[in-house]
Design a protein around this motif. Structure first.
Motif, PDB file in Angstrom:
ATOM      1  N   LEU A 397       0.824  -1.207   0.000  1.00  0.00           N
ATOM      2  CA  LEU A 397       0.000   0.000   0.000  1.00  0.00           C
ATOM      3  C   LEU A 397       0.861   1.261   0.000  1.00  0.00           C
ATOM      4  CD1 LEU A 397      -2.840  -1.004   2.494  1.00  0.00           C
ATOM      5  CD2 LEU A 397      -3.146  -0.394   0.088  1.00  0.00           C
ATOM      6  N   GLN A 398       1.872   1.291   0.883  1.00  0.00           N
ATOM      7  CA  GLN A 398       2.708   2.495   0.923  1.00  0.00           C
ATOM      8  C   GLN A 398       3.497   2.650  -0.370  1.00  0.00           C
ATOM      9  OE1 GLN A 398       4.785   3.725   4.497  1.00  0.00           O
ATOM     10  NE2 GLN A 398       6.608   4.192   3.303  1.00  0.00           N
ATOM     11  N   SER A 399       4.037   1.551  -0.890  1.00  0.00           N
ATOM     12  CA  SER A 399       4.784   1.611  -2.139  1.00  0.00           C
ATOM     13  C   SER A 399       3.905   2.120  -3.274  1.00  0.00           C
ATOM     14  CB  SER A 399       5.333   0.221  -2.474  1.00  0.00           C
ATOM     15  OG  SER A 399       5.954   0.209  -3.743  1.00  0.00           O
ATOM     16  N   HIS A 400       2.680   1.621  -3.340  1.00  0.00           N
ATOM     17  CA  HIS A 400       1.732   2.033  -4.382  1.00  0.00           C
ATOM     18  C   HIS A 400       1.439   3.530  -4.278  1.00  0.00           C
ATOM     19  CE1 HIS A 400      -1.407   1.542  -7.312  1.00  0.00           C
ATOM     20  NE2 HIS A 400      -2.386   1.808  -6.468  1.00  0.00           N
ATOM     21  N   GLN A 411      -5.401  12.309  -6.621  1.00  0.00           N
ATOM     22  CA  GLN A 411      -6.799  12.126  -6.253  1.00  0.00           C
ATOM     23  C   GLN A 411      -7.018  10.640  -5.950  1.00  0.00           C
ATOM     24  OE1 GLN A 411      -8.778  15.030  -6.179  1.00  0.00           O
ATOM     25  NE2 GLN A 411      -6.802  15.959  -6.669  1.00  0.00           N
ATOM     26  N   ILE A 412      -7.384  10.321  -4.697  1.00  0.00           N
ATOM     27  CA  ILE A 412      -7.456   8.942  -4.234  1.00  0.00           C
ATOM     28  C   ILE A 412      -8.830   8.674  -3.610  1.00  0.00           C
ATOM     29  CG2 ILE A 412      -6.488   7.251  -2.608  1.00  0.00           C
ATOM     30  CD1 ILE A 412      -4.580   7.990  -4.844  1.00  0.00           C
ATOM     31  N   LEU A 413      -9.356   7.489  -3.859  1.00  0.00           N
ATOM     32  CA  LEU A 413     -10.537   7.009  -3.129  1.00  0.00           C
ATOM     33  C   LEU A 413     -10.095   5.782  -2.338  1.00  0.00           C
ATOM     34  CD1 LEU A 413     -13.672   7.276  -2.666  1.00  0.00           C
ATOM     35  CD2 LEU A 413     -13.892   5.446  -4.358  1.00  0.00           C
ATOM     36  N   ALA A 414     -10.155   5.853  -1.024  1.00  0.00           N
ATOM     37  CA  ALA A 414      -9.726   4.758  -0.159  1.00  0.00           C
ATOM     38  C   ALA A 414     -10.924   3.896   0.214  1.00  0.00           C
ATOM     39  CB  ALA A 414      -9.059   5.313   1.097  1.00  0.00           C
ATOM     40  N   VAL A 415     -10.878   2.618  -0.159  1.00  0.00           N
ATOM     41  CA  VAL A 415     -11.989   1.709   0.122  1.00  0.00           C
ATOM     42  C   VAL A 415     -11.449   0.392   0.677  1.00  0.00           C
ATOM     43  CG1 VAL A 415     -13.541   2.696  -1.587  1.00  0.00           C
ATOM     44  CG2 VAL A 415     -11.990   0.866  -2.258  1.00  0.00           C
ATOM     45  N   ILE A 443      -2.836   7.673   4.747  1.00  0.00           N
ATOM     46  CA  ILE A 443      -2.600   8.528   3.586  1.00  0.00           C
ATOM     47  C   ILE A 443      -2.391   9.968   4.028  1.00  0.00           C
ATOM     48  CG2 ILE A 443      -3.573   9.435   1.437  1.00  0.00           C
ATOM     49  CD1 ILE A 443      -5.055   6.777   1.109  1.00  0.00           C
ATOM     50  N   LYS A 444      -3.181  10.403   5.006  1.00  0.00           N
ATOM     51  CA  LYS A 444      -3.008  11.750   5.536  1.00  0.00           C
ATOM     52  C   LYS A 444      -1.648  11.898   6.224  1.00  0.00           C
ATOM     53  CE  LYS A 444      -6.630  14.020   4.318  1.00  0.00           C
ATOM     54  NZ  LYS A 444      -6.548  15.300   3.592  1.00  0.00           N
ATOM     55  N   GLN A 445      -1.145  10.807   6.795  1.00  0.00           N
ATOM     56  CA  GLN A 445       0.177  10.829   7.407  1.00  0.00           C
ATOM     57  C   GLN A 445       1.248  11.036   6.339  1.00  0.00           C
ATOM     58  OE1 GLN A 445       0.816   7.971  10.613  1.00  0.00           O
ATOM     59  NE2 GLN A 445       2.806   7.435   9.733  1.00  0.00           N
ATOM     60  N   LEU A 446       1.046  10.420   5.161  1.00  0.00           N
ATOM     61  CA  LEU A 446       1.962  10.650   4.045  1.00  0.00           C
ATOM     62  C   LEU A 446       1.955  12.116   3.638  1.00  0.00           C
ATOM     63  CD1 LEU A 446       1.242   7.566   1.710  1.00  0.00           C
ATOM     64  CD2 LEU A 446       2.910   7.755   3.558  1.00  0.00           C
ATOM     65  N   ASN A 447       0.800  12.760   3.752  1.00  0.00           N
ATOM     66  CA  ASN A 447       0.710  14.185   3.418  1.00  0.00           C
ATOM     67  C   ASN A 447       1.533  15.057   4.355  1.00  0.00           C
ATOM     68  OD1 ASN A 447      -0.950  13.700   1.265  1.00  0.00           O
ATOM     69  ND2 ASN A 447      -2.781  14.624   2.141  1.00  0.00           N
ATOM     70  N   SER A 456      10.710   9.380   8.008  1.00  0.00           N
ATOM     71  CA  SER A 456      10.607  10.533   7.108  1.00  0.00           C
ATOM     72  C   SER A 456      10.608  10.088   5.651  1.00  0.00           C
ATOM     73  CB  SER A 456      11.781  11.499   7.343  1.00  0.00           C
ATOM     74  OG  SER A 456      11.809  12.494   6.331  1.00  0.00           O
ATOM     75  N   LEU A 457       9.704  10.684   4.852  1.00  0.00           N
ATOM     76  CA  LEU A 457       9.675  10.447   3.414  1.00  0.00           C
ATOM     77  C   LEU A 457      10.470  11.499   2.649  1.00  0.00           C
ATOM     78  CD1 LEU A 457       5.915   9.493   2.902  1.00  0.00           C
ATOM     79  CD2 LEU A 457       7.879   7.965   2.817  1.00  0.00           C
ATOM     80  N   ARG A 458      10.959  12.510   3.388  1.00  0.00           N
ATOM     81  CA  ARG A 458      11.754  13.616   2.822  1.00  0.00           C
ATOM     82  C   ARG A 458      10.914  14.570   1.968  1.00  0.00           C
ATOM     83  NH1 ARG A 458      17.828  11.416   1.425  1.00  0.00           N
ATOM     84  NH2 ARG A 458      18.001   9.991   3.192  1.00  0.00           N
ATOM     85  N   GLN A 459       9.670  14.222   1.739  1.00  0.00           N
ATOM     86  CA  GLN A 459       8.770  15.109   0.988  1.00  0.00           C
ATOM     87  C   GLN A 459       7.342  14.782   1.374  1.00  0.00           C
ATOM     88  OE1 GLN A 459       7.457  15.209  -3.556  1.00  0.00           O
ATOM     89  NE2 GLN A 459       9.563  15.969  -3.328  1.00  0.00           N
ATOM     90  N   LYS A 460       6.505  15.797   1.434  1.00  0.00           N
ATOM     91  CA  LYS A 460       5.097  15.588   1.717  1.00  0.00           C
ATOM     92  C   LYS A 460       4.367  15.195   0.440  1.00  0.00           C
ATOM     93  CE  LYS A 460       4.910  18.973   5.487  1.00  0.00           C
ATOM     94  NZ  LYS A 460       4.253  20.216   5.991  1.00  0.00           N
ATOM     95  N   THR A 461       3.428  14.273   0.561  1.00  0.00           N
ATOM     96  CA  THR A 461       2.531  13.997  -0.557  1.00  0.00           C
ATOM     97  C   THR A 461       1.401  15.028  -0.526  1.00  0.00           C
ATOM     98  OG1 THR A 461       1.214  12.435   0.740  1.00  0.00           O
ATOM     99  CG2 THR A 461       3.070  11.545  -0.513  1.00  0.00           C
ATOM    100  N   ASN A 462       0.575  15.001  -1.544  1.00  0.00           N
ATOM    101  CA  ASN A 462      -0.504  15.992  -1.632  1.00  0.00           C
ATOM    102  C   ASN A 462      -1.796  15.309  -2.080  1.00  0.00           C
ATOM    103  OD1 ASN A 462      -1.737  18.469  -1.520  1.00  0.00           O
ATOM    104  ND2 ASN A 462      -1.157  19.039  -3.590  1.00  0.00           N
ATOM    105  N   PHE A 463      -2.157  14.240  -1.367  1.00  0.00           N
ATOM    106  CA  PHE A 463      -3.329  13.473  -1.758  1.00  0.00           C
ATOM    107  C   PHE A 463      -4.618  14.112  -1.248  1.00  0.00           C
ATOM    108  CE2 PHE A 463      -0.148   9.925  -1.691  1.00  0.00           C
ATOM    109  CZ  PHE A 463      -0.214   9.636  -3.044  1.00  0.00           C
ATOM    110  N   SER A 464      -5.611  14.152  -2.118  1.00  0.00           N
ATOM    111  CA  SER A 464      -6.984  14.430  -1.725  1.00  0.00           C
ATOM    112  C   SER A 464      -7.646  13.074  -1.543  1.00  0.00           C
ATOM    113  CB  SER A 464      -7.702  15.234  -2.808  1.00  0.00           C
ATOM    114  OG  SER A 464      -9.077  15.323  -2.553  1.00  0.00           O
TER     115      SER A 464
END
Length: 618
Positions: A397-400, A411-415, A443-447, A456-464
């Motif tokens: 999941l994290q790799s994806h 833009q993500i839909l989590a189900v 996913i919000k944690q990745l943001n 640390s991912l060294r960069q924030k993601t920007n998922f909705s």
């Protein structure tokens, strides 16, 4: 031995503990509930204890790591907590001689906290604890705790129940770091504050990473330090986990652990009596160190801000204007011609996003991530990618998600995902490491630039992050309560299952009027009488009204009449939904994109004085 004998000994010397119980039982051909063997095969368990004592272990632990109601319930023996724990203590005492016997209680939750609530864990823990305290143990060992909240909770309970020495061992997600980004130094200080007499770590990491983790930790003020590393990193051979470390390596390991101030030293997964004997040999006559030089590696890695998307997120857009998104599922075969024809037609219909399910109904399709990349880069249409918890473990999941971020898909839909047994691969397994609630939170944690494990991912993601909403239930209030829970977890907006009743739309609008987060109401044109009956009777979460089913039944055997009636029903529903919801979600049946194109155009035609629409530019 006297209750405080263990601590008196640790004050003066380094004590050697035992190694893995499960590894030896597993090597002897046991592949079932290890704790149940205390009753069904006590000689086998006692033989392991005896081997460790003969190897030089001065501290041994009872075979009770998973002897709690929650874990025993997997085998249908949750009613055997008391006899299993009592037998375990007696088996250890039978061979202990001068060795201390620790009553062991293992952690239950890992990164997936849905396994059990803290209230369930407290009840289970106290049940096991009271049995162990009613025996002649010399202390408690709380080991292999990945969830720090769980460990602090049970430590509090244990400290109130007993004055016996308590050893608390955490399990790390990476060097020096617990789940959730808690550093080892902080964890040790908290455990000592809560009354732990020995603090340390066990499992997951081999000797090298265990030592590296301890280099950055100051010695506790009052408590002693423990370490139970795995024998090595595991390998997987012929269906079994194998630990290949030479036991003589543990002679050097023991000396290095001593340099880090460890007073209680044993082994975890993969270790054997030979490893314990090697540590005992290396430390024969050695005195514990009273202090050490702490080598702290400072993390100077900055977390970069996320890249700003070229267009506002869907959840922002739909708050400001009418928005139409269309589901167009990827093919179950490798002929993509019709799919991309649909993409072109929907782009001309000026939809805001094409959303693609993640192997809907547990049937394999072309990867929606691959198709999303193509429609974004080649057709300049915004993709909305569904992600299910069914097909990928935490690593996958994290790799994806990291891959989607790198591709510029945000833009993500989590189900949760349909269970595999309903699909056309009945032999496949469902993973479900996470629920959709937990996936949203992660996913919000990745943001925030933090991985699932706190790294640390060294960069924030920007998922909705969108989430599913099923209004087709008997108790709508319960469905709305799930929305509220998902909002707490970080959901930005919701996409509903298709609705076929205008009165139901009004009911949904009324029940969700207090929710500020946008809802895209689902609508799907029907194609035939058979299609209507299948959806109503066989697809989870979808119910049609009697009127709709009767209207489609009247067109039975006439494809054109069925198409016209299906579109007419959908347009009537749009007329109601348009005034109640800013977002409309059109579901394309059987790749009939001509139907959703017509409905999208119908929605746009309803807009009076439509403001200039923003066009996706990739």
């Amino acid at each position: 031995m006297a209750p405080l004998g263990l601590l008196k000994e640790l004050n003066e010397k380094i004590l050697i503990a035992d190694g893995a119980m499960g590894t030896l039982l597993y090597s002897h051909g046991v592949d079932s509930c290890f704790e149940e063997l205390n009753l069904s095969n006590p000689k086998e368990v006692q033989r392991v204890h005896e081997a460790y004592v003969q190897a030089g272990a001065q501290v041994i632990q009872t075979n009770t790591y998973g002897a709690n109601a929650i874990k025993l319930s997997r085998y249908g023996i949750e009613d055997q907590v008391e006899p299993i724990n009592r037998a375990a203590v007696q088996l250890a005492k039978n061979v202990a001689d001068d060795a201390f016997v620790l009553g062991t209680i293992g952690g239950i939750r890992g990164i997936n906290k849905s396994i059990a609530t803290l209230e369930e864990i407290k009840h289970s823990f106290l049940q096991q604890l009271k049995v162990l305290l009613d025996t002649e143990i010399d202390g408690l060992l709380l080991e292999t705790f990945y969830d720090f909240d769980e460990l602090t909770t049970v430590l509090n309970l244990a400290r109130k129940e007993t004055e016996l020495p308590i050893i608390t061992n955490v399990s790390l997600h990476e060097v020096g770091m617990l789940q959730g980004g808690i550093c080892l130094q902080e964890a040790f200080e908290k455990l000592e504050e809560l009354g732990a007499d020995v603090v340390g770590l066990n499992c997951r990491l081999g000797p090298h990473h265990t030592i590296e983790s301890l280099r950055g930790v100051e010695l506790p003020q009052r408590a002693f330090l423990s370490a139970y590393p795995n024998a090595s990193l595991p390998d997987y051979e012929e269906g079994k986990l194998v630990y290949a470390t030479d036991d003589s390596y543990f002679e050097r390991v023991a000396l290095e652990l001593r340099e880090q101030g460890v007073r209680l030293m044993g082994g975890c997964c993969g270790t054997t009596p030979q490893h314990v004997a090697a540590m005992a040999k290396a430390l024969a006559g050695a005195k514990p160190i009273k202090g050490k030089v702490v080598s702290i590696k400072k993390d100077t890695i900055d977390i970069k801000e996320a890249k700003i998307p070229s267009l506002p997120h869907l959840h922002d857009m739909v708050k400001q204007q009418k928005s139409v998104i269309v589901e167009l599922d990827t093919p179950k075969h490798l002929d993509t011609e019709v799919f991309f024809q649909g993409v072109k037609a929907l782009k001309q219909a000026n939809i805001d996003a094409i959303t693609m399910a993640d192997n809907s109904l547990a049937s394999p399709r072309i990867s929606n991530a691959a198709m999303a990349t193509m429609i974004k880069n080649d057709y300049h249409v915004r993709p909305l990618v569904h992600i299910t918890c069914r097909d990928r473990n935490l690593i996958g999941l994290q790799s994806h998600l990291m891959g989607l971020h790198t591709l510029g898909i945000n833009q993500i839909l989590a189900v949760t995902g349909d269970p595999t047994k309903i699909g056309d691969f009945p032999g496949a397994t469902s993973v479900y490491d996470l629920t959709s609630f937990e996936l949203i939170t992660f996913i919000k944690q990745l943001n925030e630039g933090i991985s699932f494990s706190g790294k640390s991912l060294r960069q924030k993601t920007n998922f909705s992050v969108g989430s599913a909403f099923n209004p087709n239930v008997r108790h709508l209030d319960r469905a709305v309560a799930r929305l509220e829970k998902k909002i707490e977890g970080g959901a930005d907006y919701f996409i509903s299952q298709p609705v076929f009743n205008p009165y139901q739309m009004e009911e949904v609008a009324g029940a969700t009027k207090h929710i500020e987060h946008p809802i895209y109401l689902g609508l799907m044109p029907l194609t035939s009488d058979r299609n209507a009956e299948f959806l109503h009777n066989e697809v989870p979460g979808i119910k049609l009204s009697d009127e709709v089913r009767e209207r489609m039944a009247a067109c039975k055997g006439d494809p054109e009449a069925s198409k016209r009636e299906g579109l007419a029903i959908a347009k009537e529903l749009i007329d109601v939904a348009y005034d109640l919801f800013n977002g409309i979600y059109l579901i394309t049946p059987f790749m009939r994109y001509d139907l959703t194109v017509e409905l999208a155009n119908y929605i746009h035609a309803k807009q009076q004085d439509q403001p200039e629409r923003k066009v996706f530019n990739g």
